[in-house]
Design a protein around this motif. Structure first.
Motif, PDB file in Angstrom:
ATOM      1  N   LYS A  66       4.593  13.066 -33.287  1.00 21.34           N
ATOM      2  CA  LYS A  66       3.910  13.565 -34.480  1.00 21.34           C
ATOM      3  C   LYS A  66       3.295  12.429 -35.296  1.00 21.34           C
ATOM      4  O   LYS A  66       2.673  12.662 -36.334  1.00 21.34           O
ATOM      5  CB  LYS A  66       4.905  14.332 -35.371  1.00 21.34           C
ATOM      6  N   GLU A  87       9.891  22.006 -36.577  1.00 22.47           N
ATOM      7  CA  GLU A  87       9.219  22.829 -37.589  1.00 22.47           C
ATOM      8  C   GLU A  87       8.553  22.006 -38.686  1.00 22.47           C
ATOM      9  O   GLU A  87       7.887  22.560 -39.561  1.00 22.47           O
ATOM     10  CB  GLU A  87      10.227  23.793 -38.214  1.00 22.47           C
ATOM     11  N   ILE A  88       8.701  20.679 -38.647  1.00 18.68           N
ATOM     12  CA  ILE A  88       8.054  19.839 -39.655  1.00 18.68           C
ATOM     13  C   ILE A  88       6.533  19.996 -39.542  1.00 18.68           C
ATOM     14  O   ILE A  88       5.973  19.873 -38.449  1.00 18.68           O
ATOM     15  CB  ILE A  88       8.456  18.361 -39.471  1.00 18.68           C
ATOM     16  N   PRO A  89       5.833  20.286 -40.644  1.00 17.94           N
ATOM     17  CA  PRO A  89       4.376  20.482 -40.589  1.00 17.94           C
ATOM     18  C   PRO A  89       3.645  19.278 -40.009  1.00 17.94           C
ATOM     19  O   PRO A  89       4.069  18.123 -40.180  1.00 17.94           O
ATOM     20  CB  PRO A  89       4.007  20.689 -42.067  1.00 17.94           C
ATOM     21  N   ASP A  90       2.537  19.529 -39.326  1.00 17.67           N
ATOM     22  CA  ASP A  90       1.794  18.476 -38.631  1.00 17.67           C
ATOM     23  C   ASP A  90       1.173  17.454 -39.575  1.00 17.67           C
ATOM     24  O   ASP A  90       0.857  16.329 -39.156  1.00 17.67           O
ATOM     25  CB  ASP A  90       0.696  19.095 -37.757  1.00 17.67           C
ATOM     26  N   ASP A  91       0.959  17.821 -40.849  1.00 15.40           N
ATOM     27  CA  ASP A  91       0.330  16.875 -41.772  1.00 15.40           C
ATOM     28  C   ASP A  91       1.333  15.974 -42.481  1.00 15.40           C
ATOM     29  O   ASP A  91       0.952  15.141 -43.310  1.00 15.40           O
ATOM     30  CB  ASP A  91      -0.526  17.618 -42.802  1.00 15.40           C
ATOM     31  N   ARG A  95       2.000  12.863 -47.345  1.00 18.36           N
ATOM     32  CA  ARG A  95       2.902  14.003 -47.422  1.00 18.36           C
ATOM     33  C   ARG A  95       4.216  13.627 -46.742  1.00 18.36           C
ATOM     34  O   ARG A  95       4.218  13.119 -45.605  1.00 18.36           O
ATOM     35  CB  ARG A  95       2.299  15.239 -46.753  1.00 18.36           C
TER      36      ARG A  95
END
Length: 251
Positions: free
Chosen positions: A162, A123-127, A54
């Protein structure tokens, strides 16, 4: 020390980097306009999406449609990747232009426009595994050298925590201070140049890797072309080639 690698999307560059970019680290790509920074990053995004990762693309200088059109021009169609959620694209450029329009109507300054860049990264998603910021020039424009250093260090640290493999694209400012600071902070860097071959008078694009930790790299520059299929690295300028060229001219 064994380190995981992520393919760059360019076979020749993967060979040079012992398999690809060091995973989970921040890498700087710098060069003047037209040198090929965005295309280099596009290869990486396309390969990463294809491998099921992703990805996040943060655009600060062009709108999303313009990027997609440029990618399609070299054979990369990201529209399905966007539809299935493999590629997320922030509309930073559109947001900025709207803010500038509103600020001009209200008579406000526009220096505030980049104050939320750290929040955007948080705010970047963890996945998300792969991040490309194209580019840091807007961040550099609105901050002093000290402010830029603090902001960029924070952004790089957040993405490293991250475990994102990140490409930061940046131009070359007049003093070179800001991109030099960025180069010291990141895990590795790739410099792109547009030169002129003195023998033929033709334009020449070159790629140089001054820094890539945990990687046995050559300090020789590499020539490359931008083709209808993207970047094609041609060869490393070996010393004996240069000498042969000089001898041919002399004779």
């Amino acid at each position: 020390m064994h380190i995981k690698r992520i393919p760059t999307g360019i076979a020749e560059l993967d060979q040079i980097l012992e398999g690809g970019y060091p995973a989970g680290h921040g890498l700087l790509v710098r060069g003047p306009p037209g040198a090929g920074k965005t295309i280099l990053a596009t290869h990486f995004l396309h390969r990463s999406c294809r491998d099921g990762k992703r990805c996040m693309l943060m655009l600060t200088h062009v709108n999303v449609e313009s990027f997609l059109e440029q990618a399609e021009n070299i054979g990369f169609d990201f529209r399905k990747c966007i539809e299935n959620g493999k590629l997320l694209i922030t509309k930073s450029f559109e947001i900025r232009t709207n803010k500038i329009h509103n600020a001009s109507r209200l008579g406000s300054g526009i220096g505030f426009l980049e104050k939320d860049c750290v929040e955007s990264v948080l705010e970047i998603p963890d996945d998300v595994e792969v991040v490309v910021i194209d580019n840091l020039d807007m961040l550099s424009l609105y901050h002093t050298v000290e402010e830029f250093a603090d902001k960029f260090f924070t952004i790089n640290d957040i993405l490293s925590n991250k475990k994102c493999t990140s490409l930061f694209l940046i131009g070359q400012d007049g003093s070179g201070e800001k991109d030099s600071i960025a180069e010291h902070i990141v895990f590795g860097s790739i410099n792109l140049y547009v030169n002129r071959d003195e023998r033929t008078g033709k334009g020449l694009r070159q790629l140089y890797i001054p820094k890539m930790r945990c990687t046995n790299i050559s300090l020789e520059p590499m020539s490359f072309r931008i083709t209808p299929m993207g970047i094609k690295i041609e060869k490393i300028f070996q010393r004996d080639e240069v000498l042969r060229g000089v001898l041919d001219i002399t004779v």
